[in-house]
Design a protein around this motif. Structure first.
Motif, mmCIF file in Angstrom:
data_model
loop_
_atom_site.group_PDB
_atom_site.id
_atom_site.type_symbol
_atom_site.label_atom_id
_atom_site.label_comp_id
_atom_site.label_asym_id
_atom_site.label_seq_id
_atom_site.Cartn_x
_atom_site.Cartn_y
_atom_site.Cartn_z
ATOM 1 N N PHE A 1 -1.004 5.286 -6.068
ATOM 2 C CA PHE A 1 -1.884 5.062 -4.930
ATOM 3 C C PHE A 1 -3.236 4.648 -5.479
ATOM 4 O O PHE A 1 -3.773 5.285 -6.378
ATOM 5 C CB PHE A 1 -2.074 6.312 -4.073
ATOM 6 C CG PHE A 1 -3.009 6.061 -2.908
ATOM 7 C CD1 PHE A 1 -2.528 5.576 -1.709
ATOM 8 C CD2 PHE A 1 -4.386 6.257 -3.035
ATOM 9 C CE1 PHE A 1 -3.381 5.302 -0.651
ATOM 10 C CE2 PHE A 1 -5.254 5.975 -1.978
ATOM 11 C CZ PHE A 1 -4.750 5.498 -0.789
ATOM 12 N N SER B 1 0.781 -6.066 -2.094
ATOM 13 C CA SER B 1 -0.568 -5.607 -1.802
ATOM 14 C C SER B 1 -1.199 -5.093 -3.084
ATOM 15 O O SER B 1 -0.509 -4.829 -4.061
ATOM 16 C CB SER B 1 -0.505 -4.485 -0.766
ATOM 17 O OG SER B 1 0.349 -3.454 -1.216
ATOM 18 N N ALA C 1 -3.621 -2.530 -2.888
ATOM 19 C CA ALA C 1 -4.227 -1.244 -2.555
ATOM 20 C C ALA C 1 -3.201 -0.437 -1.780
ATOM 21 O O ALA C 1 -2.205 -0.974 -1.303
ATOM 22 C CB ALA C 1 -5.487 -1.439 -1.734
ATOM 23 N N TRP D 1 -0.253 2.540 -1.539
ATOM 24 C CA TRP D 1 0.826 2.950 -2.435
ATOM 25 C C TRP D 1 1.514 1.721 -3.013
ATOM 26 O O TRP D 1 1.997 0.868 -2.275
ATOM 27 C CB TRP D 1 1.850 3.806 -1.687
ATOM 28 C CG TRP D 1 1.410 5.229 -1.512
ATOM 29 C CD1 TRP D 1 0.906 5.793 -0.385
ATOM 30 C CD2 TRP D 1 1.420 6.267 -2.506
ATOM 31 N NE1 TRP D 1 0.607 7.118 -0.614
ATOM 32 C CE2 TRP D 1 0.912 7.442 -1.907
ATOM 33 C CE3 TRP D 1 1.812 6.331 -3.854
ATOM 34 C CZ2 TRP D 1 0.782 8.654 -2.595
ATOM 35 C CZ3 TRP D 1 1.679 7.536 -4.532
ATOM 36 C CH2 TRP D 1 1.171 8.670 -3.912
ATOM 37 N N GLY E 1 -4.515 9.300 -1.359
ATOM 38 C CA GLY E 1 -3.141 8.881 -1.091
ATOM 39 C C GLY E 1 -2.502 9.643 0.055
ATOM 40 O O GLY E 1 -1.304 9.548 0.265
ATOM 41 N N GLU F 1 -3.935 7.522 4.350
ATOM 42 C CA GLU F 1 -5.270 7.130 3.935
ATOM 43 C C GLU F 1 -5.481 5.634 4.138
ATOM 44 O O GLU F 1 -6.588 5.156 4.262
ATOM 45 C CB GLU F 1 -5.509 7.512 2.473
ATOM 46 C CG GLU F 1 -6.983 7.737 2.227
ATOM 47 C CD GLU F 1 -7.281 8.108 0.799
ATOM 48 O OE1 GLU F 1 -6.463 8.786 0.161
ATOM 49 O OE2 GLU F 1 -8.349 7.704 0.315
ATOM 50 N N SER F 2 -4.398 4.888 4.156
ATOM 51 C CA SER F 2 -4.527 3.451 4.351
ATOM 52 C C SER F 2 -3.708 3.053 5.572
ATOM 53 O O SER F 2 -2.849 3.794 6.023
ATOM 54 C CB SER F 2 -3.991 2.729 3.111
ATOM 55 O OG SER F 2 -2.674 3.134 2.845
ATOM 56 N N ALA G 1 -2.303 -0.185 5.710
ATOM 57 C CA ALA G 1 -1.515 -1.350 5.323
ATOM 58 C C ALA G 1 -0.867 -1.034 3.988
ATOM 59 O O ALA G 1 -1.246 -0.089 3.303
ATOM 60 C CB ALA G 1 -2.400 -2.580 5.216
ATOM 61 N N GLY G 2 0.125 -1.851 3.616
ATOM 62 C CA GLY G 2 0.872 -1.575 2.390
ATOM 63 C C GLY G 2 1.964 -0.559 2.683
ATOM 64 O O GLY G 2 2.399 -0.409 3.823
ATOM 65 N N LEU H 1 3.385 2.888 3.495
ATOM 66 C CA LEU H 1 2.932 4.116 4.131
ATOM 67 C C LEU H 1 4.107 5.089 4.225
ATOM 68 O O LEU H 1 5.267 4.664 4.267
ATOM 69 C CB LEU H 1 2.441 3.825 5.549
ATOM 70 C CG LEU H 1 1.378 2.738 5.674
ATOM 71 C CD1 LEU H 1 1.097 2.452 7.132
ATOM 72 C CD2 LEU H 1 0.120 3.147 4.950
ATOM 73 N N THR I 1 -4.079 7.779 -7.638
ATOM 74 C CA THR I 1 -3.181 8.758 -8.246
ATOM 75 C C THR I 1 -1.927 8.036 -8.714
ATOM 76 O O THR I 1 -1.538 7.021 -8.134
ATOM 77 C CB THR I 1 -2.866 9.873 -7.213
ATOM 78 O OG1 THR I 1 -2.277 10.973 -7.882
ATOM 79 C CG2 THR I 1 -1.925 9.392 -6.134
#
Lengths: 381, 381, 381, 381
Positions: free
Chosen positions: A247, A262, A264, A266, C219, C261-262, C264-265, C267, D233
């Motif tokens: 992450f 991506s 950013a 995970w 994360g 925490e985000s 996009a990407g 999850l 992380t």
């Protein structure tokens, strides 16, 4: 005995590409002694032992025939040809020329796949019933691959060839692929060829091999295989979930990881990408086989079988029916019938299923031999 | 506001089963006030508000028609009927009787599936292109389900109904299922019905829904769904990999875990099995809907659609061709065409693909509007 | 027998909060009949059966003593008190008042944890040697928790209390925690209290329980437990890897998922968050226990033990040494010694290890009883 | 440019082992030209370029001093020596002799670890706060390792050396390890040395490195690393969950997979074990460095630092206090202080935390510069 380093002894001595400027750049970047824009020159160079054909699909035949004429050994990337008839011509040519021929089907050689094939051969999964191989990403890197005339097709030709050969490797390469049902569609991209396809390949022993390919996948590169049999099941993930999870807020603005969609959130990098894709094990097999006068795991014959299956897929996608796989000169087993397992339970019954229940008892499903009726019976222990 | 306990307010008041001894045992075990072997008695009991039909498939119709006559609300397990024509008869009956009808399709109600459907509706995956739902285990618990006459079929009828409805939920329940291709085979078990099947369901908007079912799976229970669209992808695992991993030598000889095929080595229990299978959320929706005079997520109309799709599957498995889904009285959208996304890049080109390369540059695949040719272009940044 | 719905019978009748406006808003939002800003009024309300204390830590004592006086049953969130001496005072008060007291340690009640505790009790892991519980996220939601005076500490008080009690539950709540070693530091946040801590808790039977907490994790929320014993091992992931994986480009700009925490990407949502955190099972145990006159899984005595262990942790973080856990009135077993397993191999040797080798042979590590020397022996099979 | 095969150019020319019979067997098995039972003969052989020391720990010093005398380059397995003072003697000797010295710390060289270290260096995780490295299995293969006199210790010496160096690699090998807290116990095995240990290593910049080792683990081999920083992380699993999953009934009775503790049920093989353990990348670095006159990633200096940290661990396990790491001739940075990040929010506040809430608003935790009080503020967007 040698050390487990990657310090390799097999080198590329000559690179041929057009325009010559591109060959020159490549040679300089990778420290290759010679470069040329003339295929003939490269192939006929007396220092050339092996010709590696890594050209757009529609040029494979020309290059291979040239190498046959020069009596050079040949390694060719996948798919072998634009279609089965061209592949057969190529196969006949190398066999007539008597040169070594290796089909560079790297994904059959990933360390996970090789070990899984070994386990399947050792019987860990029993009789194989079903395989699934999935390959999906956002589309190829080279413009020619998006053009059906140069590539021979779309996602199926690009990645289906891998999936087909992985399925064959699990089911048994001596088991005949009989017929094929395929759905192929252009769902997203403004191209002529299919960007998504699903195929079912039926083998003579009743096993079914499922192929899933897509150029429309979001989230990186999806490379997964499954195989399932009467005694077990195997699942492989080659790319997205391999025990490497990151992450990052991405706040540093620096380059983070290759091939992730991506940079950013995970991310799931692969430790050693080249190794995970099977290249080292593939070239080891090819070069060892050549030196030791053995047949490598993947030959042009396999490439021909794959092309024949893909032809049947495209045919089925058009006719919307199951279509036969047309194979000239099948070299494996024939006449193997699919069958249902009859497990004798006692004189009067076959056993269908045995299940441990939470209360410790065992529930049996039995089939009465005389009536064909199915009954259940609960026993102690 | 209530506390998040499982202390429920909705109780079972009467159980009907044959023989009566079995009904009695069940009533005693679960502390149910009444029991009977007479369906009529149970249904017509003035205290009965809702009839829950959880009978072998071939008895659904009889029970539902009886409940309609008694003007009782009805919840019925999956599949609704043996086939679409019977399902249509059932649907017509409940609608004519004006009773509440809920189709107990629990796997659409798992907490993961519900949240995933919500995300898909919110656009997280863009336009849905493909779904896959897989359900596989070692076969059903009850003898009647192994008998085609009582169940209506095999693994497809048992579990395909779940997979079909999960696919519909992701693609949109108002999108018309158009045609179906299905492979179904008896690979292992000595039964008449199929123990393994794969189906492709094509929707009017071009989306494809893939169904995989098996009674031959080894390793526990495989319940996985995937959905993939132009902007994202979702993967759900409901049973085997949910963040609960156990290794045990099994040396203690004690009971270890339910439903696992083995009791030693690596095991993968599920924390709360009933919850993971969707039952609490399903009954909440059903009973809240009834009280609030709303239509629940799954009605007998959905059950009818599923039966119609399954009929087409069996038809296709026989004809070995794509077969149309015959739907009388489709209530969703019509005339929605599938389409390819054309993304304008500049006046002369459409954009096919954009990819960040390791050297930090960006590679573009473009389609020339005039010629239709595909070219690549590398730009900075 | 009841249906598995979430239609609950236990309701909140009165909410107390300051300022009154806030109590009013909450009551309206959740449809709670009464609200007040007066704790006394809420507690002494004759309709109040149970007082649920969900206040900043430094107010627990006041509220609980007030409820004791009014002879109301009490449920209190974690940690029970600011420190062990306050916790003891609270424990003595409820026991003297004779009211029901439940310690709302929700993470011991997650469905996974409950099943894992059951498996451990059944012997699946043999003798427990080690546990690890990890809780990490980006810090609490409420301002008061960032202030040591109101909370009693930092990440350790916030989340360590969960980890400690999870460890106790696996090792055995009747096994005495003996001494503690703890590192606690303010690594990132501009606060007085620790934002990261690691503690080791040694139990009388030789088992060690490892606690990891952080307010600096990036994360999402990291909630993982492990337990390892002589016959097995268990790993739990409650939040980040539970079989729910989503990739989204985020291009739709719509709300996607809670607590990630985000947006996009890749999850990793949780299907049913409240359920995964243990609330339904916790309140079920509390309310069933109260009705059935049983002791719930977690009482104020447990809260006191946890506070005593945390006191020892803070002490150790200061002295940089192992510090004893000071427990007044330990109610579990005493005098249990740790021991090493001696497995008899033959008259002259103890067995240390047995290992199957790739060549099919078995390698034994043996300890000679007479000399104490360790030897290896390879045997067939 | 070379092909990605494993066809290696670096060969073993001589093997020394006692008794001579064992050396002979090994040489024959691996096709090694020479063998001997005389270390002197092997080391002084004019054909010997590099001496690889892969002996029981207590023999490292003797072999290395001999190689120094003969001016041979030296690669030595982990740990370098029985303790720091012996390691320092070895380090001084090779530096005085001017020979190339490589510390064969393979687990720092796994493809995943190498890529993770690169990502950390590129800033993907921000400032590193914490690392954890875990290594656990059922104990070593060789009898000498179970004997403290020959190995220098137990699980900590066997595997802690890996964990320590992995932590150093993430935190920065130029950051000074300052002090150590360690718990080490003999929990199960009838041996003198510890079979389980946990250590915390504090670095000068405030980062903490956590080490977990065990010879009591059931379930195969547990090799996992984590690193956590202000911006991200990373989690690595090298062995048990790498995307290779197998269920087998084991009914075939054939050999199934190496190193798994069970041969039925769910198994988790590793594709290429040697590669996953870092050997190829390690030897590549060593031999390339030697040829190119560079310093390899891991030298005897690193081996010395690791031994010094392990000495502090054993010391701490005895004194039950944090103990300083005694390093003679530290070659990295000094005087780096740990610090807390103060993020300016506005003139009057520092920012502690920013969190997106489900209603779309953002909650801020702020610290008033003047009062030091922490307040929360909710803003739009």
């Amino acid at each position: 005995m040698s050390l487990h380093a990657q310090r390799r002894k097999d080198l590329i001595h000559n690179v041929c590409s057009i325009p010559e400027e591109s060959a020159k750049e490549f040679a300089e970047k990778w420290n290759i002694p010679k470069y040329t824009a003339s295929m003939k020159e490269a192939v006929e160079d007396p220092e050339t032992d092996i010709v590696i054909v890594a050209l757009p699909n529609y040029l494979h035949k020309e290059a291979i025939l040239m190498a046959c004429k020069a009596k050079k050994h040949i390694l060719c990337t996948k798919p072998l040809a634009l279609n089965a008839s061209e592949a057969k011509e190529i196969l006949d040519a190398v066999e007539k020329a008597g040169v070594f021929h290796g089909y560079l089907e790297d994904l059959v050689y990933t360390p996970k796949t090789l070990k899984a094939i070994e386990m399947v051969k050792n019987g860990s999964c029993g009789r194989i019933l079903w395989t699934r191989s999935r390959e999906a990403h956002s589309g190829p890197h080279s413009a020619w691959f998006w053009d059906k005339k140069q590539s021979g097709g779309g996602a199926l030709v690009d990645m289906g060839c891998h999936c087909i050969e992985i399925g064959r490797s699990f089911i048994g390469k001596d088991i005949k692929p009989v017929e094929v049902m395929c759905w192929a569609e252009t769902q997203v991209k403004p191209i002529e060829a299919e960007d998504q396809a699903i195929a079912l390949i039926k083998y003579e022993n009743g096993a079914i091999s499922q192929v899933e390919v897509s150029w429309n996948f979001r989230g990186g590169m999806d490379l997964r295989d499954e195989v399932s049999g009467t005694e077990g099941t195997i699942r492989l993930d080659h790319w997205l979930r391999t025990g490497f999870e990151v992450f990052t807020t991405g706040s540093t603005g620096k380059y983070i990881s290759e091939k992730a969609e991506s940079d950013a959130g995970w991310l799931f990098p692969v430790g050693d990408e080249v190794h995970a894709l099977g290249y080292p094990d593939m070239f080891t097999d090819m070069l060892d086989s050549l030196e030791q006068n053995k047949i490598p795991r993947e030959t042009f014959y396999d490439g021909y079988v794959v092309n024949a299956i893909m032809d049947a897929c495209y045919n089925s996608a058009k006719t919307k029916k199951w279509e036969p796989v047309e194979l000239i000169g099948w070299r494996g087993k024939e006449g193997i019938s699919s069958h249902v397992d009859l497990i004798e339970f006692d004189e009067k019954h076959f056993l269908i299923k045995k299940e441990k229940m939470p209360d410790g008892k065992t529930k049996l499903m039995l089939k009465e031999k005389s009536s064909g009726n199915i009954i259940q019976r609960v026993i102690q222990g």
